[in-house]
Design an enzyme around this catalytic site. Structure first.
Site: not given
Ligand SMILES: Cc1ncc(COP(=O)(O)O)c(C=O)c1O
Length: 364
Positions: A37, A257, A305
């Site tokens: 993700k 700055y 920036m």
């Molecule tokens: C529901 C869930 N499972 C697994 C993970 C993976 O966690 P990590 O990156 O600490 O291994 C996350 C990450 O936030 C998560 O939200």
């Protein structure tokens, strides 16, 4: 010399090796689900997903419907789980791609389209998504199982404190889930039970069940915020820029700055064209090091920036065009993402996720 002002170099081989390493630590044939993700925690979701697969991950997980669709559109097949909350419309749209979703309310379970693949979620103490009452989860599972056009695939939970070694909340959550898993397995065949994030995976094999969901660890970042090497992990990302200017500063002359840094004695100052527009946060003003020619030099003045300034000292052989490493290794000296995170009073996750789209990712 770099061909771009700043670049995040990502070793997909390191991601594959980290996955293989995590797999080697799994108990009893548990599978590895690679969490990609937030654009693979800033490393690139598609490249990370492919590298994770090469390293033996059999599942992928994301947080949103859009992230799952992007994987499918890029031709990435196999099991994908969306862990986050979904609207009924989003869940419907995912069925076509064969993407697994998570349910914790009977209403959501009833709204699922035919052919949906469902994991139910017990909130054992994270206090976010999932039902707190095991009976409620049991009812959602029964609702799903009763429909012959929808498949009950898995059962999950998520830990709140797995990264705080020695705490007693993690074992309590684990005990709650373990007990629940035993009951549910007797009611439903073939459930994929999963709970562990990277920290739990490394901390306690009892948390592995049928699958672990590792994010931060696959990128070679330490879930415990120490040295990833302690866990056999290899950082996959380095952040590089270059020395665009070297100037002599006399006592009283300032850089940046607000004149937050003023030369106390004669010195040389390099300007490196990276800044908070790239995700190199302003909180690092006067509080981090940059590697040039294998030596640490202090960042001085305010992070702007697009630029930072670096004190090279009274004598320097640094020249315009030299590579500047903000995260990573140079000639045996290294700056870990965990060090940057500590200086910002945050965690490594936020440092890599915070690198903006302006920073091109270079893959090797
Ligand atoms: C529901 C869930 N499972 C697994 C993970 C993976 O966690 P990590 O990156 O600490 O291994 C996350 C990450 O936030 C998560 O939200």
């Amino acid at each position: 010399m770099l061909s771009e002002r700043a670049v995040a170099r990502i070793s997909t081989d390191a991601i594959s090796r980290n996955c293989a390493h995590l797999r080697s630590r799994l108990a009893g044939g548990a599978e590895l689900c690679a969490v990609v993700k937030a654009d693979g925690y800033g490393h690139g979701a598609l490249q990370s997903a492919r590298a994770a697969r090469d390293g033996g991950a059999t599942w992928l997980a994301v947080a949103t419907a859009g992230e799952a669709v992007a994987l499918r559109q890029a031709g990435i097949d196999g099991r994908v789980l969306v862990m986050g909350a979904l609207t009924a419309e989003e869940a419907h749209a995912l069925v076509q791609g064969g993407v697994d979703v998570v349910a914790w309310t009977p209403g959501f379970a009833r709204s699922l389209a035919s052919d949906a693949r469902v994991h139910v979620k017990l909130d054992t103490g994270m206090g976010r998504l999932g039902a707190k009452d095991p009976e409620e989860v049991r009812a959602v599972a029964a609702e799903v199982a009763a429909r012959d056009d929808v498949e009950l695939v898995g059962l999950m939970t998520h830990f709140a404190t797995a990264d705080e070694r020695g705490d007693d909340y993690f074992p309590a959550q684990l005990a709650r889930f373990t007990e629940f898993v035993e009951g549910m397995r007797s009611e439903h065949d073939g459930l994929v039970c999963h709970a562990a994030n990277s920290a739990a995976t490394l901390r306690d094999p009892a948390s592995h069940f049928d699958m672990v969901r590792c994010g931060v660890g696959i990128y070679g970042l330490d879930p415990f915020q120490a040295d990833p090497a302690d866990e056999g992990l290899e950082p996959a990302l380095s952040l590089e820029s270059w020395v665009a200017s070297v100037k002599r500063f006399e006592p009283g002359e300032s850089a940046g700055y607000g004149r937050r840094w003023v030369a106390g004695e004669s010195t040389w100052v390099a300007t490196v064209p990276v800044g908070y527009g790239d995700g190199w946060r302003r909180g690092l003003s006067g509080d981090c090091d940059v590697l040039i020619r294998g030596c640490r030099h202090p960042l001085v003045g305010t992070v702007s920036m697009d630029n930072v300034t670096v004190d090279l000292g009274a004598d320097t052989d640094v020249e315009v065009g030299d590579t500047a490493v903000l995260i990573g290794e140079q000639d045996g000296e290294r700056i870990l993402c965990e060090e940057v995170a500590r200086r910002l009073h945050t965690i490594n996750y936020e440092v890599t996720c915070g690198l903006t789209q302006r920073v091109p990712r270079g893959y090797s």
